[in-house]
Every structure is written in C-alpha cells, then in structure tokens.
Design a protein around this motif. Structure first.
Motif, PDB file in Angstrom:
ATOM      1  N   ILE A  20      10.113  70.168 -60.682  1.00 60.54           N
ATOM      2  CA  ILE A  20       9.255  70.993 -59.836  1.00 60.54           C
ATOM      3  C   ILE A  20       8.294  71.809 -60.693  1.00 60.54           C
ATOM      4  CG2 ILE A  20      10.962  71.149 -57.991  1.00 60.54           C
ATOM      5  CD1 ILE A  20      11.449  74.049 -58.882  1.00 60.54           C
ATOM      6  N   ASP A  21       7.188  72.170 -60.100  1.00 60.83           N
ATOM      7  CA  ASP A  21       6.212  73.052 -60.728  1.00 60.83           C
ATOM      8  C   ASP A  21       6.440  74.444 -60.145  1.00 60.83           C
ATOM      9  OD1 ASP A  21       4.018  74.491 -61.612  1.00 60.83           O
ATOM     10  OD2 ASP A  21       2.638  72.810 -61.366  1.00 60.83           O
ATOM     11  N   ILE A  22       6.866  75.366 -60.984  1.00 60.36           N
ATOM     12  CA  ILE A  22       7.210  76.719 -60.530  1.00 60.36           C
ATOM     13  C   ILE A  22       6.016  77.404 -59.878  1.00 60.36           C
ATOM     14  CG2 ILE A  22       7.974  79.012 -61.286  1.00 60.36           C
ATOM     15  CD1 ILE A  22      10.126  76.778 -61.390  1.00 60.36           C
ATOM     16  N   GLU A  23       4.814  77.224 -60.440  1.00 58.69           N
ATOM     17  CA  GLU A  23       3.629  77.888 -59.900  1.00 58.69           C
ATOM     18  C   GLU A  23       3.297  77.429 -58.474  1.00 58.69           C
ATOM     19  OE1 GLU A  23       3.438  76.671 -63.148  1.00 58.69           O
ATOM     20  OE2 GLU A  23       3.535  78.605 -64.157  1.00 58.69           O
ATOM     21  N   GLU A  24       3.743  76.244 -58.094  1.00 64.20           N
ATOM     22  CA  GLU A  24       3.467  75.726 -56.757  1.00 64.20           C
ATOM     23  C   GLU A  24       4.467  76.213 -55.707  1.00 64.20           C
ATOM     24  OE1 GLU A  24       3.196  71.491 -56.948  1.00 64.20           O
ATOM     25  OE2 GLU A  24       1.415  71.539 -58.230  1.00 64.20           O
ATOM     26  N   GLN A  25       5.511  76.896 -56.138  1.00 59.46           N
ATOM     27  CA  GLN A  25       6.525  77.389 -55.202  1.00 59.46           C
ATOM     28  C   GLN A  25       6.036  78.675 -54.540  1.00 59.46           C
ATOM     29  OE1 GLN A  25       9.193  75.381 -54.614  1.00 59.46           O
ATOM     30  NE2 GLN A  25       8.044  74.110 -56.060  1.00 59.46           N
ATOM     31  N   PRO A  26       6.309  78.857 -53.235  1.00 58.34           N
ATOM     32  CA  PRO A  26       5.842  80.061 -52.549  1.00 58.34           C
ATOM     33  C   PRO A  26       6.455  81.347 -53.113  1.00 58.34           C
ATOM     34  CG  PRO A  26       7.274  78.759 -51.130  1.00 58.34           C
ATOM     35  CD  PRO A  26       7.025  77.953 -52.362  1.00 58.34           C
ATOM     36  N   ASP A  27       7.614  81.241 -53.749  1.00 55.24           N
ATOM     37  CA  ASP A  27       8.284  82.401 -54.336  1.00 55.24           C
ATOM     38  C   ASP A  27       8.337  82.270 -55.863  1.00 55.24           C
ATOM     39  OD1 ASP A  27       9.969  80.237 -54.248  1.00 55.24           O
ATOM     40  OD2 ASP A  27      11.736  81.369 -53.640  1.00 55.24           O
ATOM     41  N   SER A  28       7.205  81.901 -56.456  1.00 57.90           N
ATOM     42  CA  SER A  28       7.152  81.609 -57.893  1.00 57.90           C
ATOM     43  C   SER A  28       7.599  82.783 -58.760  1.00 57.90           C
ATOM     44  CB  SER A  28       5.757  81.149 -58.297  1.00 57.90           C
ATOM     45  OG  SER A  28       4.802  82.161 -58.056  1.00 57.90           O
ATOM     46  N   THR A  29       7.320  83.999 -58.340  1.00 53.14           N
ATOM     47  CA  THR A  29       7.751  85.163 -59.122  1.00 53.14           C
ATOM     48  C   THR A  29       9.269  85.235 -59.205  1.00 53.14           C
ATOM     49  OG1 THR A  29       5.755  86.358 -58.496  1.00 53.14           O
ATOM     50  CG2 THR A  29       7.588  87.673 -59.326  1.00 53.14           C
ATOM     51  N   GLU A  30       9.944  84.961 -58.098  1.00 53.72           N
ATOM     52  CA  GLU A  30      11.406  84.964 -58.099  1.00 53.72           C
ATOM     53  C   GLU A  30      11.955  83.867 -59.002  1.00 53.72           C
ATOM     54  OE1 GLU A  30      13.093  84.969 -54.166  1.00 53.72           O
ATOM     55  OE2 GLU A  30      11.577  86.399 -53.470  1.00 53.72           O
ATOM     56  N   TRP A  31      11.334  82.695 -58.984  1.00 52.48           N
ATOM     57  CA  TRP A  31      11.724  81.608 -59.878  1.00 52.48           C
ATOM     58  C   TRP A  31      11.604  82.052 -61.331  1.00 52.48           C
ATOM     59  CZ3 TRP A  31      13.744  76.793 -59.050  1.00 52.48           C
ATOM     60  CH2 TRP A  31      13.739  76.304 -57.744  1.00 52.48           C
ATOM     61  N   GLU A  32      10.463  82.653 -61.684  1.00 54.82           N
ATOM     62  CA  GLU A  32      10.224  83.071 -63.067  1.00 54.82           C
ATOM     63  C   GLU A  32      11.238  84.116 -63.513  1.00 54.82           C
ATOM     64  OE1 GLU A  32       6.103  84.168 -63.408  1.00 54.82           O
ATOM     65  OE2 GLU A  32       5.444  82.180 -62.775  1.00 54.82           O
ATOM     66  N   ILE A  33      11.574  85.051 -62.641  1.00 56.97           N
ATOM     67  CA  ILE A  33      12.574  86.071 -62.973  1.00 56.97           C
ATOM     68  C   ILE A  33      13.920  85.411 -63.225  1.00 56.97           C
ATOM     69  CG2 ILE A  33      13.900  88.016 -62.042  1.00 56.97           C
ATOM     70  CD1 ILE A  33      11.252  88.877 -60.626  1.00 56.97           C
ATOM     71  N   LEU A  34      14.322  84.503 -62.344  1.00 56.44           N
ATOM     72  CA  LEU A  34      15.596  83.810 -62.517  1.00 56.44           C
ATOM     73  C   LEU A  34      15.616  83.038 -63.835  1.00 56.44           C
ATOM     74  CD1 LEU A  34      18.362  82.850 -61.541  1.00 56.44           C
ATOM     75  CD2 LEU A  34      17.184  81.071 -60.227  1.00 56.44           C
ATOM     76  N   ILE A  35      14.575  82.293 -64.115  1.00 58.71           N
ATOM     77  CA  ILE A  35      14.511  81.494 -65.346  1.00 58.71           C
ATOM     78  C   ILE A  35      14.567  82.384 -66.585  1.00 58.71           C
ATOM     79  CG2 ILE A  35      12.978  80.009 -66.718  1.00 58.71           C
ATOM     80  CD1 ILE A  35      12.145  78.780 -63.946  1.00 58.71           C
ATOM     81  N   ASP A  36      13.860  83.505 -66.546  1.00 60.27           N
ATOM     82  CA  ASP A  36      13.827  84.410 -67.698  1.00 60.27           C
ATOM     83  C   ASP A  36      15.154  85.127 -67.940  1.00 60.27           C
ATOM     84  OD1 ASP A  36      11.226  83.739 -68.297  1.00 60.27           O
ATOM     85  OD2 ASP A  36      10.349  85.462 -67.263  1.00 60.27           O
ATOM     86  N   THR A  37      15.977  85.274 -66.904  1.00 56.12           N
ATOM     87  CA  THR A  37      17.237  86.007 -67.066  1.00 56.12           C
ATOM     88  C   THR A  37      18.437  85.106 -67.325  1.00 56.12           C
ATOM     89  OG1 THR A  37      17.601  86.045 -64.669  1.00 56.12           O
ATOM     90  CG2 THR A  37      16.447  87.935 -65.640  1.00 56.12           C
ATOM     91  N   LEU A  38      18.237  83.793 -67.331  1.00 51.82           N
ATOM     92  CA  LEU A  38      19.348  82.882 -67.602  1.00 51.82           C
ATOM     93  C   LEU A  38      19.803  82.993 -69.056  1.00 51.82           C
ATOM     94  CD1 LEU A  38      18.050  79.755 -65.694  1.00 51.82           C
ATOM     95  CD2 LEU A  38      20.116  81.051 -65.164  1.00 51.82           C
TER      96      LEU A  38
END
Length: 101
Positions: A20-38
């Motif tokens: 998936i392309d994170i930027e294309e997700q409607p909640d991309s900010t939430e995706w980025e936060i989750l990815i950064d905190t893993l």
C-alpha cells in the motif's frame, strides 16, 4: 511511502503480499505515527516453526522479519490494517508451486 507486508508459510505454504501507499490512505497521518513508533530494532529473529507464518514488513529504509507469534501489539495492528486496506497482490506456495494445480 510504500508499506509492504509479506506473509509466507503456514500449513499450505501460501505466500500473500500486501503493498500500500501510505500517502494515498485517508488516515495517512495515523499510519505514519504507527510506523514511526514500531520497535523496528528490537525484533529478535526466531527460528521458523512448522506450519506457522513468517511476516516480512518493509517500509524503506526499515525492514523486519517476524515469526507469527511475534506479531502482537502494534505489529498486529499494522498487519491487520494493511490487510484491510487492500487485497493480496500475490498468492502462491512459498516453494513456487501453483496451489491451484
């Protein structure tokens, strides 16, 4: 930012991949936060277990390989979200054989 989750193994030896392309997700900010905190650097390699899945998770420049029993907490949340966001891009046996034959 591309996120790729590959699941291999299991009883039937299937391989599934979600991309998936994170930027294309409607909640991309939430995706980025989750990815950064893993805990990317804290995942210890475990030996493969018969009939269990192995997950490879890639989001450049980070990459981790997890045994099925390690996919808990935020890793489970990520895998579940990726699976819900799209269809698997491939499905075949991990040994290369076609499971439909």
């Amino acid at each position: 930012m591309r996120l790729i989750v590959t699941r291999t193994g299991g009883f039937a030896g299937l391989r599934s991949e979600w991309d998936i392309d994170i930027e294309e997700q409607p909640d991309s900010t939430e995706w980025e936060i989750l990815i950064d905190t893993l805990p990317w650097d804290d995942a210890a390699a475990l030996p493969p277990e018969p009939d269990r899945f192995i997950y490879q998770i890639r989001c450049a420049p980070r990459e981790v390989t997890l045994a099925e029993r390690q996919v808990t907490g935020p890793w489970r949340e990520l895998v579940d979200r990726v699976r819900q966001a799209g269809e698997p891009s491939s499905r075949r046996r991990s040994d290369g054989a076609d499971p439909t034959r």
